[in-house]
Design a protein around this motif. Structure first.
Motif, PDB file in Angstrom:
ATOM      1  N   LEU A 143       7.392  11.648  -7.548  1.00  0.00           N
ATOM      2  CA  LEU A 143       6.609  10.853  -8.507  1.00  0.00           C
ATOM      3  C   LEU A 143       6.471   9.388  -8.107  1.00  0.00           C
ATOM      4  CD1 LEU A 143       5.972   9.976 -11.486  1.00  0.00           C
ATOM      5  CD2 LEU A 143       8.478   9.751 -11.877  1.00  0.00           C
ATOM      6  N   LEU A 144       7.348   8.983  -7.453  1.00  0.00           N
ATOM      7  CA  LEU A 144       7.347   7.553  -6.855  1.00  0.00           C
ATOM      8  C   LEU A 144       6.165   7.477  -5.707  1.00  0.00           C
ATOM      9  CD1 LEU A 144      11.145   6.798  -6.222  1.00  0.00           C
ATOM     10  CD2 LEU A 144       9.712   5.752  -8.081  1.00  0.00           C
ATOM     11  N   GLY A 145       5.941   8.501  -5.148  1.00  0.00           N
ATOM     12  CA  GLY A 145       4.935   8.713  -3.859  1.00  0.00           C
ATOM     13  C   GLY A 145       3.499   8.406  -4.746  1.00  0.00           C
ATOM     14  N   LEU A 146       3.376   8.970  -5.986  1.00  0.00           N
ATOM     15  CA  LEU A 146       2.235   8.740  -6.743  1.00  0.00           C
ATOM     16  C   LEU A 146       1.818   7.381  -7.094  1.00  0.00           C
ATOM     17  CD1 LEU A 146       2.414  12.017  -8.929  1.00  0.00           C
ATOM     18  CD2 LEU A 146       0.914  11.800  -7.064  1.00  0.00           C
ATOM     19  N   GLY A 147       2.853   6.561  -6.981  1.00  0.00           N
ATOM     20  CA  GLY A 147       2.612   5.116  -7.295  1.00  0.00           C
ATOM     21  C   GLY A 147       2.707   4.321  -5.985  1.00  0.00           C
ATOM     22  N   GLU A 156       9.052   0.345  -1.417  1.00  0.00           N
ATOM     23  CA  GLU A 156       7.504  -0.143  -2.018  1.00  0.00           C
ATOM     24  C   GLU A 156       7.745  -0.042  -3.606  1.00  0.00           C
ATOM     25  OE1 GLU A 156       2.981   0.896  -2.137  1.00  0.00           O
ATOM     26  OE2 GLU A 156       3.965   1.593  -0.375  1.00  0.00           O
ATOM     27  N   PRO A 157       7.336  -1.037  -4.172  1.00  0.00           N
ATOM     28  CA  PRO A 157       7.497  -0.864  -5.696  1.00  0.00           C
ATOM     29  C   PRO A 157       6.467   0.272  -6.294  1.00  0.00           C
ATOM     30  CG  PRO A 157       6.418  -3.016  -5.334  1.00  0.00           C
ATOM     31  CD  PRO A 157       7.194  -2.222  -3.995  1.00  0.00           C
ATOM     32  N   PHE A 158       6.973   0.736  -7.386  1.00  0.00           N
ATOM     33  CA  PHE A 158       6.016   1.824  -8.188  1.00  0.00           C
ATOM     34  C   PHE A 158       4.781   0.791  -8.761  1.00  0.00           C
ATOM     35  CE2 PHE A 158       4.731   4.635 -11.603  1.00  0.00           C
ATOM     36  CZ  PHE A 158       4.694   5.823 -11.020  1.00  0.00           C
ATOM     37  N   CYS A 159       3.470   1.086  -8.491  1.00  0.00           N
ATOM     38  CA  CYS A 159       2.292   0.546  -9.098  1.00  0.00           C
ATOM     39  C   CYS A 159       1.631   1.372  -9.997  1.00  0.00           C
ATOM     40  CB  CYS A 159       1.459   0.195  -7.923  1.00  0.00           C
ATOM     41  SG  CYS A 159      -0.029  -0.416  -8.138  1.00  0.00           S
ATOM     42  N   MET A 160       1.389   0.976 -11.171  1.00  0.00           N
ATOM     43  CA  MET A 160       0.507   1.611 -12.211  1.00  0.00           C
ATOM     44  C   MET A 160      -0.982   1.812 -11.881  1.00  0.00           C
ATOM     45  SD  MET A 160       2.940   2.354 -14.676  1.00  0.00           S
ATOM     46  CE  MET A 160       1.921   2.736 -15.915  1.00  0.00           C
ATOM     47  N   ASN A 161      -1.535   1.084 -11.151  1.00  0.00           N
ATOM     48  CA  ASN A 161      -2.802   0.961 -10.868  1.00  0.00           C
ATOM     49  C   ASN A 161      -3.131   2.197  -9.768  1.00  0.00           C
ATOM     50  OD1 ASN A 161      -3.102  -1.489 -12.216  1.00  0.00           O
ATOM     51  ND2 ASN A 161      -5.099  -1.373 -11.215  1.00  0.00           N
ATOM     52  N   ILE A 162      -1.943   2.430  -8.806  1.00  0.00           N
ATOM     53  CA  ILE A 162      -2.264   3.569  -7.887  1.00  0.00           C
ATOM     54  C   ILE A 162      -2.138   4.718  -8.554  1.00  0.00           C
ATOM     55  CG2 ILE A 162      -0.942   4.309  -5.697  1.00  0.00           C
ATOM     56  CD1 ILE A 162      -0.432   1.353  -4.815  1.00  0.00           C
ATOM     57  N   LEU A 163      -0.985   4.642  -9.312  1.00  0.00           N
ATOM     58  CA  LEU A 163      -0.734   5.832 -10.071  1.00  0.00           C
ATOM     59  C   LEU A 163      -1.900   6.468 -10.739  1.00  0.00           C
ATOM     60  CD1 LEU A 163       1.162   8.134 -11.241  1.00  0.00           C
ATOM     61  CD2 LEU A 163       1.685   6.859 -13.199  1.00  0.00           C
ATOM     62  N   ALA A 164      -2.661   5.588 -11.454  1.00  0.00           N
ATOM     63  CA  ALA A 164      -3.829   5.738 -12.322  1.00  0.00           C
ATOM     64  C   ALA A 164      -5.027   6.371 -11.104  1.00  0.00           C
ATOM     65  CB  ALA A 164      -4.407   4.593 -12.877  1.00  0.00           C
ATOM     66  N   GLN A 165      -5.231   5.881 -10.177  1.00  0.00           N
ATOM     67  CA  GLN A 165      -6.174   6.200  -9.259  1.00  0.00           C
ATOM     68  C   GLN A 165      -5.691   7.559  -8.729  1.00  0.00           C
ATOM     69  OE1 GLN A 165      -7.814   2.898  -6.577  1.00  0.00           O
ATOM     70  NE2 GLN A 165      -6.403   1.768  -7.357  1.00  0.00           N
ATOM     71  N   LYS A 166      -4.618   7.928  -8.251  1.00  0.00           N
ATOM     72  CA  LYS A 166      -4.095   9.189  -7.807  1.00  0.00           C
ATOM     73  C   LYS A 166      -4.233  10.329  -8.822  1.00  0.00           C
ATOM     74  CE  LYS A 166      -1.438   7.529  -3.855  1.00  0.00           C
ATOM     75  NZ  LYS A 166      -0.004   7.755  -3.312  1.00  0.00           N
ATOM     76  N   LEU A 167      -4.230   9.832 -10.205  1.00  0.00           N
ATOM     77  CA  LEU A 167      -4.440  11.110 -11.164  1.00  0.00           C
ATOM     78  C   LEU A 167      -5.890  10.946 -11.710  1.00  0.00           C
ATOM     79  CD1 LEU A 167      -1.209  10.286 -13.385  1.00  0.00           C
ATOM     80  CD2 LEU A 167      -1.708  11.816 -11.590  1.00  0.00           C
ATOM     81  N   SER A 168      -6.796  10.284 -11.104  1.00  0.00           N
ATOM     82  CA  SER A 168      -8.180  10.222 -11.580  1.00  0.00           C
ATOM     83  C   SER A 168      -9.138  10.819 -10.562  1.00  0.00           C
ATOM     84  CB  SER A 168      -8.384   8.874 -12.059  1.00  0.00           C
ATOM     85  OG  SER A 168      -7.575   8.483 -13.307  1.00  0.00           O
ATOM     86  N   GLY A 169     -10.145  11.520 -10.798  1.00  0.00           N
ATOM     87  CA  GLY A 169     -11.072  11.778 -10.027  1.00  0.00           C
ATOM     88  C   GLY A 169     -12.338  10.888 -10.210  1.00  0.00           C
ATOM     89  N   ASN A 170     -12.353  10.065 -11.048  1.00  0.00           N
ATOM     90  CA  ASN A 170     -13.342   9.163 -11.620  1.00  0.00           C
ATOM     91  C   ASN A 170     -12.924   7.673 -11.550  1.00  0.00           C
ATOM     92  OD1 ASN A 170     -15.428  11.863 -12.342  1.00  0.00           O
ATOM     93  ND2 ASN A 170     -13.415  11.941 -13.330  1.00  0.00           N
ATOM     94  N   ILE A 171     -13.335   6.884 -10.560  1.00  0.00           N
ATOM     95  CA  ILE A 171     -12.737   5.538 -10.738  1.00  0.00           C
ATOM     96  C   ILE A 171     -13.878   4.345 -10.767  1.00  0.00           C
ATOM     97  CG2 ILE A 171     -11.293   4.297  -9.516  1.00  0.00           C
ATOM     98  CD1 ILE A 171     -10.375   6.424  -8.304  1.00  0.00           C
ATOM     99  N   ASN A 172     -13.807   3.262 -11.548  1.00  0.00           N
ATOM    100  CA  ASN A 172     -14.928   2.253 -11.493  1.00  0.00           C
ATOM    101  C   ASN A 172     -14.372   1.234 -11.639  1.00  0.00           C
ATOM    102  OD1 ASN A 172     -14.855   3.274 -14.552  1.00  0.00           O
ATOM    103  ND2 ASN A 172     -15.890   1.411 -14.454  1.00  0.00           N
TER     104      ASN A 172
END
Length: 648
Positions: A143-147, A156-172
């Motif tokens: 889980l921490l790796g996803l962020g 490394e702290p847990f980043c919400m933007n990184i989590l969102a990008q790793k959970l999304s196939g469509n980013i803008n």
């Protein structure tokens, strides 16, 4: 616990979550009382409520969306909740559910500034998510790796933007320039591809025009654009009709709105002074501040350092000469709020007020407190110039200037956010040419000088260039040009259409294909991805050969072949491309094109791939052979395409 509020916004229901219910203890009832709290624990609980609670609330309401659009990282936990539900209801593994969620998640990043991105201590994540992990089927480390940018970096702290990008196939991103900044900011999530290939596209923000246009301007649009203009604001032909509005009528509407803005500011200023207990004489003077006929510049937005509200005050003597000209008067209205805990933002407001309370500024510059939507409407509807001074490239988009343009104001800004793509000399003015400086003091000096110079040499003379009827015809022509050229592009109708066509429908189509055979397609893709990830390290580009001469003429064919050792992978597991483009004087690709290479056969244990393409222009060119994973169901923006890449 949380209760759900429904607000009917026109034809759209808006659902809000509220933790202030009797079932919650006092410390949890306060969770939704204040946005963006400094307390990281409270902030994390807020985002759990938004993401996890938001998805559960939709299910309680009987809403099961096919596509989920997450705006900014605050909502990223929604992706985890979707994975949990898929595992529970369809008995998928985490990897299978992740692929399904990625296929149907859209993520929009809204910030250019790293300080605006939510980071949480890993210990806090462990404390709140340990009970949730068994339902996800992963470890805390996973889980921490996803962020994290580097999943192996324990500190490394847990980043919400990184989590969102790793959970999304469509980013803008939210503007063309913001796309470039986002690609740079998040490049290390796709470390083995060039920055410009990072799979972040953009949809520029827009504004809901009927919400911001004055009643008088709306009636004018109805007369000349047609009765249904508000339902079709992205229609180019509709905005072409703006050129047919008579100068006298458009200018008359605009002057009346400026007069109402001045009257509004006088009332607000008087109320502000009374609240402070100011002397009677000072309160009385507030009724005479500003001039309803003067060129009116508005600067209004959040008070943060990168927006540089003090830029126009760097040369007070020069500014005083501009404002205090009885023949060509100029006035400035400022408004804005600082976050309660933003000491620097509060300092900026304090410094502005200390400057404008002294002569000669007190009659020509006002600061309106308690900036809100009501204040904003008066400002965008009455401004002649909408001024924006962000330090490039920190403004992701900015929409206040769009609202002003629909009301006849002209935009005057640094080339940042939306103005970087929207500006041309027909529709407004630009401070600078898009330069980025390492020395911020020097940048502020240069750009403040550019502001004064444009005011003195172009803006003020144009505004006061009047004919016998008192109408500034060339200024009005610029107002119409701004409406005609910017109107169709910077409204919410056009924005939503872009999201629908470029993201929602594509994601829906991809998801439909992925699930056409039930779980089989997902299980097969997940198994393929595990195998390819494990075996990728055995792949090598052994040799790249140019079969044509080293120097070619325009019209000749460039023929290239590559010898590739696939190891235990199969040809159908990979895509081999010729990646090529012209070089600049420093040997860097100015742009790139991608041409697929065809499998020609084998030489021993090596596979031969080849490509032939015509030389259409002269100059120095470079090319590479690029090998990436390929599966007909693989999401084109899957982050593995930035990790499992081999170059030759």
């Amino acid at each position: 616990y949380a209760q759900i509020w429904r607000v009917q916004v026109g034809r759209i229901p808006l659902y809000l979550l509220d933790a202030n219910v009797p079932q919650n203890p006092p410390h949890l009832r306060e969770i939704t009382s204040q946005p963006y709290p400094d307390d990281r624990r409270q902030r994390l609980i807020q985002e759990m409520l938004l993401g996890i609670g938001g998805m559960r609330a939709l299910r309680k309401l009987g809403i099961d969306p096919t596509i989920v659009h997450m705006n900014e990282g605050h909502s990223a936990f929604a992706g985890l909740e979707r994975i949990r539900v898929l595992r529970e209801e369809q008995e998928l593994t985490f990897d299978e559910a992740l692929l399904l969620v990625m296929a149907s998640n859209v993520f929009t990043t809204h910030t250019s500034v790293p300080a605006g991105i939510d980071l949480f201590d890993p210990g806090l994540i462990e404390r709140f998510f340990s009970p949730y992990l068994p339902s996800l089927g992963i470890t805390l480390e996973a889980l921490l790796g996803l962020g994290r940018r580097d999943p192996k970096n324990q500190s490394e702290p847990f980043c919400m933007n990184i989590l969102a990008q790793k959970l999304s196939g469509n980013i803008n991103a939210v503007s063309r320039l913001h796309r470039k900044i986002s690609q740079r900011l998040w490049h290390d999530l796709w470390p083995r591809i060039p920055e410009e290939d990072v799979p972040i596209n953009y949809v520029t923000n827009g504004v809901h025009v009927p919400s911001w246009v004055s009643q008088e301007m709306a009636e004018t649009y109805t007369r000349y654009l047609g009765p249904n203009w508000s339902e079709d604001p992205d229609n180019v032909r509709l905005w072409n009709r703006a050129m047919e509005i008579p100068d006298e009528e458009l200018w008359g509407v605009h002057e009346r709105r400026r007069g109402r803005l001045v009257a509004f500011c006088r009332r607000r200023l008087r109320d502000q002074l009374l609240r402070r207990g100011a002397p009677t004489k000072e309160v009385e003077m507030a009724t005479e501040v500003l001039n309803p006929d003067a060129l009116t510049i508005v600067w209004a937005r959040r008070m943060v350092t990168y927006k540089r509200p003090l830029l126009i005050f760097r040369d007070l003597d020069r500014l005083a000469r501009i404002l205090d000209n009885p023949e060509r008067p100029v006035q400035i209205i400022m408004a804005g709020k600082a976050h309660p805990n933003d000491l620097e933002g509060k300092r900026l407001i304090k410094e502005i007020i200390s400057i404008i309370k002294e002569d000669p500024f007190r009659q020509h510059v006002v600061f309106i407190e308690d900036y809100d939507m009501d204040v904003a409407r008066y400002l965008v509807q009455g401004a002649d110039i909408w001024l924006n001074t962000p330090r490039r490239p920190d403004e992701a988009c900015g929409t206040s200037g769009m609202k002003a343009v629909f009301n006849g104001a002209l935009h005057f800004s640094t080339l940042d956010g939306w103005w970087d793509e929207a500006f041309n000399p027909r529709v407004g003015w630009a401070i600078g040419r898009g330069e980025v400086y390492k020395d911020h003091e020097y940048q502020d000096d240069v750009e403040s000088h550019a502001f004064y110079t444009l005011m003195e040499n172009e803006i003020i003379p144009l505004f006061y260039k009047r004919g016998p009827d008192g109408i500034p015809r060339e200024w009005v022509a610029k107002m119409k040009a701004a409406m005609k050229e910017l109107g169709p592009l910077y409204n919410t109708n056009f924005m939503i259409q872009r999201y629908m066509e470029d993201y929602y429908l594509r994601a829906h189509s991809y998801l439909k294909d992925l699930t056409a055979e039930g779980k089989e397609g997902i299980e097969e893709l997940a198994a393929w991805y595990r195998r390819v990830s494990k075996e990728w390290k055995g792949l090598k580009v052994v040799k790249v050969e140019q079969e044509s001469p080293p120097e070619l003429e325009v019209g000749d064919q460039l023929k290239v072949r590559a010898l590739v050792d696939l190891g235990t992978l199969r040809p159908e597991d990979v895509r081999v491309d010729l990646y090529y483009g012209p070089l600049d004087p420093f040997g860097k690709m100015k742009r790139r094109e991608i041409h697929p290479m065809e499998l020609m056969g084998k030489e021993g244990e090596l596979y031969v791939f080849a490509a032939s393409l015509p030389c259409s222009e002269s100059g120095r060119f470079a090319y590479y052979c690029r090998v990436t994973p390929h599966h007909r169901r693989l999401i084109p923006t899957h982050y593995s395409l930035g990790l499992l890449v081999t170059w030759g």
